[in-house]
Design a protein around this motif. Structure first.
Motif, mmCIF file in Angstrom:
data_model
loop_
_atom_site.group_PDB
_atom_site.id
_atom_site.type_symbol
_atom_site.label_atom_id
_atom_site.label_comp_id
_atom_site.label_asym_id
_atom_site.label_seq_id
_atom_site.Cartn_x
_atom_site.Cartn_y
_atom_site.Cartn_z
ATOM 1 N N GLY A 35 0.796 -1.220 0.000
ATOM 2 C CA GLY A 35 0.000 0.000 0.000
ATOM 3 C C GLY A 35 0.830 1.272 0.000
ATOM 4 N N ASP A 36 2.126 1.151 -0.205
ATOM 5 C CA ASP A 36 3.016 2.316 -0.274
ATOM 6 C C ASP A 36 3.132 2.730 -1.741
ATOM 7 O OD1 ASP A 36 5.008 4.223 -0.204
ATOM 8 O OD2 ASP A 36 6.592 2.849 0.436
ATOM 9 N N TYR A 37 2.107 3.454 -2.217
ATOM 10 C CA TYR A 37 2.037 3.798 -3.631
ATOM 11 C C TYR A 37 3.081 4.832 -4.033
ATOM 12 C CZ TYR A 37 -2.233 1.259 -2.887
ATOM 13 O OH TYR A 37 -3.135 0.290 -2.521
ATOM 14 N N ALA A 89 2.216 3.096 -14.261
ATOM 15 C CA ALA A 89 0.945 3.792 -14.501
ATOM 16 C C ALA A 89 -0.122 3.339 -13.512
ATOM 17 C CB ALA A 89 0.483 3.546 -15.933
ATOM 18 N N ASP A 90 -0.244 2.023 -13.298
ATOM 19 C CA ASP A 90 -1.221 1.501 -12.335
ATOM 20 C C ASP A 90 -1.001 2.129 -10.954
ATOM 21 O OD1 ASP A 90 -2.306 -0.204 -14.271
ATOM 22 O OD2 ASP A 90 -1.186 -1.958 -13.575
ATOM 23 N N THR A 91 0.253 2.247 -10.573
ATOM 24 C CA THR A 91 0.593 2.802 -9.266
ATOM 25 C C THR A 91 0.249 4.282 -9.182
ATOM 26 O OG1 THR A 91 2.379 1.192 -9.052
ATOM 27 C CG2 THR A 91 2.472 3.105 -7.613
ATOM 28 N N PRO A 100 -3.148 10.663 -5.456
ATOM 29 C CA PRO A 100 -3.921 11.845 -5.839
ATOM 30 C C PRO A 100 -3.073 12.840 -6.639
ATOM 31 C CG PRO A 100 -4.314 11.298 -3.536
ATOM 32 C CD PRO A 100 -3.186 10.421 -4.005
ATOM 33 N N GLY A 101 -3.677 13.360 -7.703
ATOM 34 C CA GLY A 101 -3.009 14.360 -8.517
ATOM 35 C C GLY A 101 -2.031 13.824 -9.538
ATOM 36 N N ARG A 102 -1.935 12.517 -9.691
ATOM 37 C CA ARG A 102 -0.945 11.943 -10.616
ATOM 38 C C ARG A 102 -1.596 11.271 -11.830
ATOM 39 N NH1 ARG A 102 4.300 11.134 -8.751
ATOM 40 N NH2 ARG A 102 4.656 11.221 -10.987
ATOM 41 N N ASN A 103 -2.869 11.601 -12.103
ATOM 42 C CA ASN A 103 -3.571 10.969 -13.227
ATOM 43 C C ASN A 103 -2.946 11.302 -14.577
ATOM 44 O OD1 ASN A 103 -5.391 9.488 -11.742
ATOM 45 N ND2 ASN A 103 -6.901 11.120 -11.682
ATOM 46 N N ASP A 104 -2.464 12.538 -14.752
ATOM 47 C CA ASP A 104 -1.820 12.891 -16.024
ATOM 48 C C ASP A 104 -0.548 12.082 -16.222
ATOM 49 O OD1 ASP A 104 -3.831 14.690 -16.635
ATOM 50 O OD2 ASP A 104 -2.699 16.449 -15.970
ATOM 51 N N ALA A 122 2.342 7.393 -18.686
ATOM 52 C CA ALA A 122 3.011 6.095 -18.534
ATOM 53 C C ALA A 122 2.261 5.005 -19.310
ATOM 54 C CB ALA A 122 3.138 5.731 -17.056
ATOM 55 N N TYR A 123 0.920 5.029 -19.271
ATOM 56 C CA TYR A 123 0.150 4.065 -20.076
ATOM 57 C C TYR A 123 0.425 4.292 -21.566
ATOM 58 C CZ TYR A 123 -2.790 2.303 -16.253
ATOM 59 O OH TYR A 123 -3.253 1.697 -15.113
ATOM 60 N N SER A 124 0.532 5.543 -21.958
ATOM 61 C CA SER A 124 0.813 5.867 -23.351
ATOM 62 C C SER A 124 2.168 5.293 -23.773
ATOM 63 C CB SER A 124 0.786 7.385 -23.550
ATOM 64 O OG SER A 124 1.018 7.709 -24.897
ATOM 65 N N LYS A 125 3.163 5.436 -22.917
ATOM 66 C CA LYS A 125 4.486 4.872 -23.204
ATOM 67 C C LYS A 125 4.399 3.350 -23.315
ATOM 68 C CE LYS A 125 9.017 4.855 -23.505
ATOM 69 N NZ LYS A 125 9.733 5.350 -24.664
ATOM 70 N N ALA A 126 3.687 2.711 -22.386
ATOM 71 C CA ALA A 126 3.524 1.251 -22.430
ATOM 72 C C ALA A 126 2.847 0.832 -23.722
ATOM 73 C CB ALA A 126 2.722 0.766 -21.220
ATOM 74 N N ARG A 127 1.791 1.546 -24.097
ATOM 75 C CA ARG A 127 1.067 1.218 -25.332
ATOM 76 C C ARG A 127 1.960 1.400 -26.552
ATOM 77 N NH1 ARG A 127 -3.300 4.703 -28.248
ATOM 78 N NH2 ARG A 127 -1.502 6.058 -28.200
#
Length: 184
Positions: free
Chosen positions: A55-57, A85-87, A92-96, A101-106
């Protein structure tokens, strides 16, 4: 470890054993000892997984960021970019940053799919990450290619289900996830 202090796999194996024994603090200390001996993307990824499970995100995000950093980690590892990205989504505040990160993975997966266009695992991941970054057109195109070919692959069906849910297609999402569950 004493005989081969720069071998990341030894620290990872010891850490996993300690985790199985419910000794997470010691498991983390072993990984840190390995990083002190020689930083590696494998050790940072393992540390990120352990921190996430605890739980230490914030700690997990820092470890994953090191795991994919240029020069220190493996910036071409799409799975670690996705974990990062999942992490970030849990902070909070890290959605962008999570979308980036998801974009890089994709993008890393799409480059691999150009050489191996029939890899259904990569295709289902690309669909999921496309959905997570809001690229509905790409996600839907990949899902259309996937659906007839993955009816016996629970992991791919699960990713399709999550993608469909993100895209707002609840009935398709539930159907894919139930099918995945029935396959184990």
């Amino acid at each position: 470890i004493d005989q081969q202090p720069k071998e990341p796999g030894l620290y990872i194996g010891m850490s996993r054993t300690l985790q199985q024994l419910k000794q997470a603090d010691r498991a983390q200390a072993v990984l840190q000892k390995g990083l002190d001996a020689q930083a590696s993307s494998e050790l940072y990824r393992e540390l990120g997984d352990l921190a996430f499970a605890r739980g230490d995100y914030v700690g997990a995000a820092a470890a994953f960021e090191n795991a994919v950093s240029r020069g220190l980690g493996n910036s071409e590892d799409f799975r670690t970019w996705a974990r990062y990205a999942d992490t970030l989504q849990w902070i909070p505040g890290r959605n962008d940053a999570a979308r980036a990160a998801y974009s890089k993975a994709r993008d890393l997966i799409l480059a691999r799919l150009e050489k191996h266009p029939t890899n259904l695992d990569w295709m289902s991941r690309a669909a999921l990450y496309s959905a997570k970054i809001g690229d509905a057109k790409q996600a839907e195109a990949l899902i259309l290619q996937l659906e007839p070919r993955v009816q016996d692959r629970p992991e791919a069906l699960f990713r399709i289900g999550v993608s469909q849910e993100i895209l707002g297609n609840r009935a398709a999402a539930v159907g894919a996830i139930l099918k995945a569950k029935s396959l184990g």
